[in-house]
Structure formats: structure tokens, C-alpha cells
Scaffold this active site. Structure first.
Site, PDB file in Angstrom:
ATOM      1  N   GLY A   1      15.769  51.349  66.129  1.00 44.71           N
ATOM      2  CA  GLY A   1      15.331  51.033  64.759  1.00 44.71           C
ATOM      3  C   GLY A   1      16.396  51.384  63.745  1.00 44.71           C
TER       4      GLY A   1
ATOM      5  N   SER B   1      18.175  49.281  61.999  1.00 44.31           N
ATOM      6  CA  SER B   1      18.437  48.206  61.033  1.00 44.31           C
ATOM      7  C   SER B   1      18.068  48.590  59.600  1.00 44.31           C
ATOM      8  CB  SER B   1      17.669  46.934  61.427  1.00 44.31           C
ATOM      9  OG  SER B   1      16.324  47.235  61.739  1.00 44.31           O
TER      10      SER B   1
ATOM     11  N   ASN C   1      13.975  56.573  66.899  1.00 41.48           N
ATOM     12  CA  ASN C   1      13.554  56.423  65.500  1.00 41.48           C
ATOM     13  C   ASN C   1      12.623  55.231  65.272  1.00 41.48           C
ATOM     14  OD1 ASN C   1      14.133  56.554  62.381  1.00 41.48           O
ATOM     15  ND2 ASN C   1      14.706  54.479  63.029  1.00 41.48           N
TER      16      ASN C   1
ATOM     17  N   ASN D   1      13.054  45.361  71.960  1.00 38.98           N
ATOM     18  CA  ASN D   1      11.721  45.904  71.689  1.00 38.98           C
ATOM     19  C   ASN D   1      11.578  47.174  72.528  1.00 38.98           C
ATOM     20  OD1 ASN D   1       9.045  46.516  71.463  1.00 38.98           O
ATOM     21  ND2 ASN D   1       8.310  44.657  72.478  1.00 38.98           N
ATOM     22  N   VAL D   2      11.483  48.312  71.864  1.00 36.77           N
ATOM     23  CA  VAL D   2      11.469  49.578  72.611  1.00 36.77           C
ATOM     24  C   VAL D   2      10.233  49.735  73.498  1.00 36.77           C
ATOM     25  CG1 VAL D   2      12.970  50.891  71.037  1.00 36.77           C
ATOM     26  CG2 VAL D   2      10.482  50.859  70.640  1.00 36.77           C
TER      27      VAL D   2
ATOM     28  N   TYR E   1      -1.387  56.241  64.427  1.00 40.85           N
ATOM     29  CA  TYR E   1      -0.049  56.763  64.118  1.00 40.85           C
ATOM     30  C   TYR E   1       0.020  58.276  64.408  1.00 40.85           C
ATOM     31  CZ  TYR E   1       4.178  57.517  61.267  1.00 40.85           C
ATOM     32  OH  TYR E   1       5.438  57.856  60.823  1.00 40.85           O
TER      33      TYR E   1
END
Ligand code: NDP
Length: 247
Positions: free
Chosen positions: A12, A14, A90, A63-64, A155
Site C-alpha cells: 500500500g 501508493s 501497511n 492484492n495482498v 476493522y
């Protein structure tokens, strides 16, 4: 802190905190391999920003939550730079809803990206780190993973899970010169928090003793420390970087 001759994989990278981590690592000499999920233009911009610091950097669409793609990401890093010294887990998403309206898909998407994603990256990167007898793994948890938050059950579960994985893997790998730690940010000014409702933002601000949102650089500084040689005797820890929220 000196990261010359070190190679870092940042998931992540970007945007937001991940981008800042890439730039800071690049400035301090690391080769940077960043991954992103869909935003190729932003990922290319991060690569340019790293190159402007004099570093070598590449971006990989990955895609992790997909084991094959993660394996390919780590192979690409080794093919390009010969080793992986640092992994920063991250990449993360939110799908905020109260339990009554949260779908199974909302739950699974967040767990798959935030928790399974970190697991897959640790699994494939640690194989390489074990051979090197050197590694630094830093994962992004959250203050929400420590205290919970209404509307973020999925989350919170993913970020609490990151803490459990961090402590467990630290116990597995500490004798091999590989440290595993987590950073737990409070509220940081990125696209993720920009998406919060005004009411949620007001509520969040009221909980921050310092009275301001964190900046991506505040989090990146803590991540770089835990990824550095200076932190060689620190493992299995969760460092809150949250303006005092979790006191
Ligand atoms: P952003 O929403 O700004 O950026 C998320 C990054 O993750 C992007 O680079 C995105 O790529 C990438 N990403 C999302 N899903 C995937 C996936 N499946 N595979 C690979 N990459 C993916 O997030 P932040 O910078 O705000 O957050 C970074 C981390 O910090 C997250 O783990 C978050 O949970 C955590 N955190 C953030 C806080 C905050 O207040 N901002 C507070 C506490 C923790 P793309 O650009 O291609 O979409």
C-alpha cells in the site's frame, strides 16, 4: 538511521502513510519495492518521488489478500534487488458500519486485506529473511485495534489480530535476527480519514489529547525507527503513535 544497501517492501505504498514510508526509506538509502491494489498512477508517482531522493524503486500491482500475488511480489523484490531486509505491512481498508448493517462481505473484505494480507506478506517475506538471517517486519495496527470503536467492528478485529500475529511471530523469529513489531496510529490525515463523516471526525478529535490529527510523517518516523538497526533489541512491541489517544 542508515538504510543503504537495504531493500524494503512496503504494501500500500501508493498513497497516505505507505507513500510517506517509501519516501523516507528512499531518502535514507533503501531500495524500495511498493505494492498497490488499483491506483497505478499514484504508485508511479511514489516511485518518482523515491527516485528524486536518489533511490531505486519499483511498484508492483498486488492484492495482498491473494497468496499467489504476494508470492510474486516477494519474488520480484528478490529478482530486482537480491534480498528483502524490511517488510512494512501497511495496506489496509475500512468498511465502517454498525453490526446490524454490516454484511458478511464487509467483514470478510476488511479481514482479508488487513489481517490475511499481513499474514501472507509475513509468510512469504520471512522465508527470505530466514535465509539471510536478517529481517525487520513492521505492521500497521491501529488504536482501534486496542480500544475498539463503534462502527468499526471488522476493522478493530483485523487490527487487534495484527497485534496477536506480531507478538506470535516475534516469538517464532527472534532467535534468527528478525524483529517483528507493530505501530498503532491514532487518526492520521489521509484518504482513509477523509472518508469519515463530519460527526465521526468531531468525535475522533475530541479523543485526541494533543487536539490535532497525526501526519503520515509522524507514523513513518516510528516505522523507520522500528525498521532500523538501532531498534535491533526491540521485538513483539506495539508502539502507539496517536497524540496521546491510548493513554
Ligand atoms: P490509504 O487509504 O490512504 O491508503 C491505503 C493504501 O493501501 C493504498 O496504497 C492502497 O492502494 C493500498 N491497498 C488497499 N487495499 C489493498 C490490497 N488489497 N492490496 C494491496 N494494497 C492495498 O490508507 P492510510 O495511509 O490511511 O492507512 C495505511 C495503514 O495505516 C492502513 O493499514 C490503516 O489501517 C492504518 N491506519 C491508518 C490510520 C489513519 O488514520 N489513516 C489510523 C490507524 C491505522 P491503492 O492506492 O491502489 O488503492
Amino acid at each position: 538511521m542508515d538504510f543503504n544497501n537495504k531493500t524494503a517492501v512496503v504494501t500500500g505504498g501508493s498513497r497516505g502513510i505507505g507513500r510517506e514510508v517509501c519516501i523516507e526509506l528512499a531518502e535514507k538509502g533503501a531500495n524500495v519495492v511498493l505494492c498497490y491494489s488499483g491506483n497505478a498512477a499514484a504508485a508511479e508517482d511514489t516511485v518518482k518521488l523515491c527516485e528524486e531522493k536518489g533511490a531505486k524503486a519499483i511498484c508492483v500491482k498486488c492484492n495482498v489478500a491473494d497468496g499467489d500475488e504476494v508470492k510474486a511480489l516477494m519474488s520480484k523484490a528478490v529478482e530486482e534487488f537480491g534480498r528483502i531486509d524490511i517488510l512494512v505491512n501497511n495496506a489496509g481498508i475500512t468498511r465502517d458500519k454498525l453490526l446490524m448493517t454490516m454484511s458478511e462481505e464487509d467483514f470478510s473484505a476488511v479481514i482479508d486485506t488487513n489481517l490475511k494480507g499481513a499474514f501472507l506478506c509475513m509468510k512469504h517475506a520471512s522465508r527470505i529473511m530466514l535465509k539471510q538471517r536478517y529481517g525487520r517486519i513492521v505492521s500497521l495496527s491501529s488504536v482501534v485495534g486496542i480500544h475498539g470503536n463503534a462502527g468499526q467492528l471488522n476493522y478493530a478485529a483485523s487490527k487487534a489480530g495484527v497485534i496477536g500475529m506480531t507478538k506470535s511471530l516475534a516469538k517464532e523469529l527472534s532467535s534468527r535476527n528478525i524483529t517483528v513489531n507493530a505501530v498503532a496510529p491514532g487518526f492520521v490525515a489521509t484518504d482513509m480519514t477523509a472518508a469519515m463523516t463530519e460527526d465521526a471526525k468531531k468525535l475522533a478529535m475530541a479523543q485526541i489529547p494533543m487536539g490535532v490529527l497525526g501526519e503520515p510523517k509522524d507514523i513513518a518516523n516510528a516505522i523507520l525507527f522500528l525498521a532500523s538497526d538501532e531498534a535491533k533489541y526491540i521485538t513483539g512491541q506495539v508502539l502507539a503513535v496517536d497524540g496521546g489517544m491510548s493513554m
